[in-house]
Design an enzyme around this catalytic site. Sequence first.
Site, PDB file in Angstrom:
ATOM      1  N   GLY A 163       8.300   2.302  -5.316  1.00  0.00           N
ATOM      2  CA  GLY A 163       8.701   0.900  -5.187  1.00  0.00           C
ATOM      3  C   GLY A 163       9.363   0.642  -3.846  1.00  0.00           C
ATOM      4  N   PHE A 164      10.515   1.260  -3.637  1.00  0.00           N
ATOM      5  CA  PHE A 164      11.263   1.193  -2.379  1.00  0.00           C
ATOM      6  C   PHE A 164      11.699  -0.224  -2.021  1.00  0.00           C
ATOM      7  CE2 PHE A 164       7.793   4.425  -1.990  1.00  0.00           C
ATOM      8  CZ  PHE A 164       8.564   5.508  -2.353  1.00  0.00           C
TER       9      PHE A 164
ATOM     10  N   GLY B 138      10.110   7.075  -9.953  1.00  0.00           N
ATOM     11  CA  GLY B 138      10.108   8.377  -9.301  1.00  0.00           C
ATOM     12  C   GLY B 138      11.498   8.857  -8.947  1.00  0.00           C
TER      13      GLY B 138
ATOM     14  N   ASN C 133      21.739  15.702 -11.622  1.00  0.00           N
ATOM     15  CA  ASN C 133      20.629  16.648 -11.798  1.00  0.00           C
ATOM     16  C   ASN C 133      20.298  17.192 -10.415  1.00  0.00           C
ATOM     17  OD1 ASN C 133      17.943  17.718 -11.764  1.00  0.00           O
ATOM     18  ND2 ASN C 133      17.454  16.636 -13.644  1.00  0.00           N
TER      19      ASN C 133
ATOM     20  N   LYS D 142      18.104  19.114  -9.304  1.00  0.00           N
ATOM     21  CA  LYS D 142      16.695  19.171  -8.906  1.00  0.00           C
ATOM     22  C   LYS D 142      16.194  17.799  -8.454  1.00  0.00           C
ATOM     23  CE  LYS D 142      13.836  21.873 -11.189  1.00  0.00           C
ATOM     24  NZ  LYS D 142      12.844  22.422 -12.177  1.00  0.00           N
ATOM     25  N   THR D 143      16.388  16.797  -9.293  1.00  0.00           N
ATOM     26  CA  THR D 143      15.877  15.468  -8.923  1.00  0.00           C
ATOM     27  C   THR D 143      16.715  14.870  -7.791  1.00  0.00           C
ATOM     28  OG1 THR D 143      17.145  14.430 -10.711  1.00  0.00           O
ATOM     29  CG2 THR D 143      14.861  15.011 -11.178  1.00  0.00           C
TER      30      THR D 143
ATOM     31  N   GLN E 234      15.478  13.258  -4.312  1.00  0.00           N
ATOM     32  CA  GLN E 234      15.857  11.906  -3.898  1.00  0.00           C
ATOM     33  C   GLN E 234      16.390  11.899  -2.470  1.00  0.00           C
ATOM     34  OE1 GLN E 234      14.927   9.104  -5.273  1.00  0.00           O
ATOM     35  NE2 GLN E 234      16.819   8.350  -6.141  1.00  0.00           N
TER      36      GLN E 234
ATOM     37  N   GLY F 203      19.545   6.814  -4.249  1.00  0.00           N
ATOM     38  CA  GLY F 203      18.163   6.550  -3.845  1.00  0.00           C
ATOM     39  C   GLY F 203      18.010   6.083  -2.413  1.00  0.00           C
ATOM     40  N   GLU F 204      19.083   5.546  -1.846  1.00  0.00           N
ATOM     41  CA  GLU F 204      18.915   4.927  -0.537  1.00  0.00           C
ATOM     42  C   GLU F 204      19.679   5.608   0.582  1.00  0.00           C
ATOM     43  OE1 GLU F 204      18.241   0.383  -1.120  1.00  0.00           O
ATOM     44  OE2 GLU F 204      19.240   1.125  -2.907  1.00  0.00           O
TER      45      GLU F 204
END
Lengths: 780, 185
Positions: free
Chosen positions: A285-286, A512, A674, A676-677, A681, A746-747
């Site tokens: 998406g972003f 994602g 988490n 891993k994720t 990210q 995320g950013e």
Amino acid sequence: MSALDKERSGDNQPAGVALAGDYWRPEGGPDPLSEKGRIGIGAPLSRVDGAEKVTGSARFAGEFTFEGMVYAALVYSAIANGRILNIDRREAEAMGGVVLVMTHENAPRLNTPPVFLRSPNGAAGDDHPIMQTDRVHWNGQPVALVLAETQEQADAAAESIRVDYAAEPAMTDFELAKTHARRPDNVLGGPAEITVGDADAAFEAAAHQIDATYTTPRHNHNAIEPHALTLVWTTGDGDESGREGETLRIHDASQCVDLAVASLAEVFGIETSQIHITSPFVGGGFGGKALWQHQILAAAAAKLADRPVRLALSREGVYRVVGGRACTEQRVALGADEQGRLQALIHSGIAAMTQHNNLPEPFFQATKCLYAADHIRLSIDVADMQMLANTFMRAPGESVGSFALESALDELADQLGMDPLELRRRNEPERDPTSGLAFSSRHLLEAARSGAERFGWSERSATPASRHEGEWQIGLGCATATYPYIRMPGAAARITLTPDGATVGIAAHEMGMGTATVQTQVAAARLGLPVEKIAFHYGDSHLAGSVLAGGSQQTAAIGGAVIAAQRALVAELLALVGQDSPLSGLSPDEIECRNEGLGAIGNGSRFETYAQILARAGQSELSVQADAAGSEELANWSMHSFGTIFCEAGVNSVTGEVRIRRLLGSFDCGRILNTKTATSQFRGGMIMGLGLALMEETLFDPRSGRVMNPSLADYHVPVQMDVPEIEVMWTDIPDPHTPMGAHGIGEIGITGVGAAVANAVYNASGKRIRDLPITLDKLL
Amino acid sequence: MQWTINGQVREAEVDFRTSLLDLLREQFQLSGTKKGCNQGACGACTVLVDGERINACLALAVQYQGRTITTVEGLAENGTLHPVQAAFIEHDGFQCGYCTPGQLCSAVGMIGELERDHPSAVTADLAANGIEWNRDELRERMSGNLCRCGAYNGIADAIAAGLAKELGEELGEELDEELGEEIAR
């Protein structure tokens, strides 16, 4: 044994999770889940949707089908401003399989959509009427839509349509538009100018001055999944409530299902209860997957044809219909004393915008909170252009703003002969320099220190162009990363408990980022259930609340809603237990969730499993819904994530080519949920930052207003070979005033990277590039 | 017209303009193969034809009649994930998952190229007998598959680990050793 199991079997884990208090208030304690060593929190759980994604069974929006479905293709305007004189559709209508051609002459009457950030229901990118008049507002605007039995037929028919225009002059040249720049009435709801003291006078008086202009181009999100949707109107049957009337069912790729429903209801003049959007998988998406014309046109055409419709934008179509990041021209002026202390910090400039949207690219955002200057002046002006409305793209503002600010800091360090990290350390503020608020959690210096040590920053030569390997010049650069913590209103969660586990439902999104995985972990920890007994439901407008996947806010917003729902659940369960239960007489705040049930805090024997409580009450399930508490914490503290990016770049002295040899991000983003994720990210953001630094640019023809590189062949994004092994690390210090002590991540990864690369390129080559992207022509 | 897709003979009458990609997605509902750009720039549509990887968006369905095609849906055998698929989950070789089927098919197709000694742009010695297998060979060969989420490190780790498992002592060990070193570092 998986890492998660290992953690779970540990002996020294806190036994249960009490209800969170008022983490948003100064007197409220932190969320118990933010404590170190909580079971499952931070565990590197693999994605819960992994198997679906690697076997191809994850179904995306443009992969659903409806009986009788037809395919859509769009025709885009070739002028930026003017009128449509004639659309010759005869050939198209005669072609095989064509069901209809829709233009402004026959489109259903539609209301203008509410615009994001202008209206509470607004999800739309701009407020132009959609195929309602003969006016053309930007080069690329959809002027006709074809429906046909197959995509091939629709595409061929769309190509046969001829449009005659009466073109009018258009403002499509940023250089010209800048001369008419105006001060917008707000930037993200705040002022467009912020002043502390008298920055201009302080700058003039400063012993050391940097005064430079930095420019950044347009960018496009370029999610690999092009925007697509499949939809159907049904009549007669009514919705679940038995209500008669039309319903619109949409499989969309959306980062705001609930807001899209509200906007579409306004456009079509129907109730929100008549629209149902699901979006379980979103192929990136972003910031680009809100509401644009294609969804509305698809729904309008489906109504006109009385057929279900699939509309999948071509890659070019995404560039024509979905806005991207605006270009900016920024001035950063720094005045400092001999010790490098900032006396004046000026960050001002101009961003391209339209008169039909409300996002002045907020490039001063990072500058608001980063440095303790005595005098600050920040401002944003906009240059109105006739173009597709610009929009949010990953870290709007900070991504390009931090390039300018953090490049200027590097220039000042160079002038002072000071280590760039030391310059930043000397300007670390006690409180937020523009709002005056205390920081809720700021450990930037620790992130910078540990990152520098890990990266080997001390090996950097202060003299540019002093390290060579063959024809390669090697240099190191760093920059600060930052992004705000926010938690938007509107979040709510429903928890449905059965003897077999719990379902948590919330109208949030997974594109994602790892939302589904991380929130499964968090809900399991909070309710004292194993992750296998949690089902996290999301991406459906029928679910509770409204959570926008934007502003890096989902983690906190969902966390806050689940905290509220846990409290409601415990209260309801206690109301069920009756006098025979060992839990009888306890109040919610004396309770903790542990071992698949409720227990008295500090008393191991007063315990019952959820299954026992439900069985005793004769209930097969218990379902509660609660709204998250208001985000008062944002008024009480200055809340941000921080980090330092370190880069080693090689510049080829013969070809000018830049290769990134090493990249490290050291972050301070509260508790990591988490590992891993989170690693993915951070890396993903940093890679988009490499794109911003080195190659990404949407080429906009100033004569025609047309995007000239609407393809992944001509708009370059980083590929596997461009990306080194990226190291990421974090302080893992929880923010005491957020759910789970966490911040969204995320950013922040994209911020600071542009400058870290530019500063490394300077250190390598002695060439200061202030105009992104840093392509080889600028280094020759 | 007839194709063998994931071991099954499939038949359809299609428009001569239909791409292999649209044949898979629209005629046979094999939507695991993704459409990212439809012009050969992103690799999301990568499938295997007689073991070789191609962009299905640039291939016409009619052109591939009678050929044997493997898509992401055909990588697992009897419900057991291909080692590369399993490694993608373990090493977080994706985020949104949209480029993933193409990455997977591309990775599996790459195995054959290595076995056949097809050089790449980073192969040091084109005349040498056999390719020295390393991380750069892998990264170069996977550079036709874009991932906008930026899962590249995880993808490379996953492929290295998956191939090590798949190929055992041959190419795998070299790679796994290098991967191990990188992880240790």
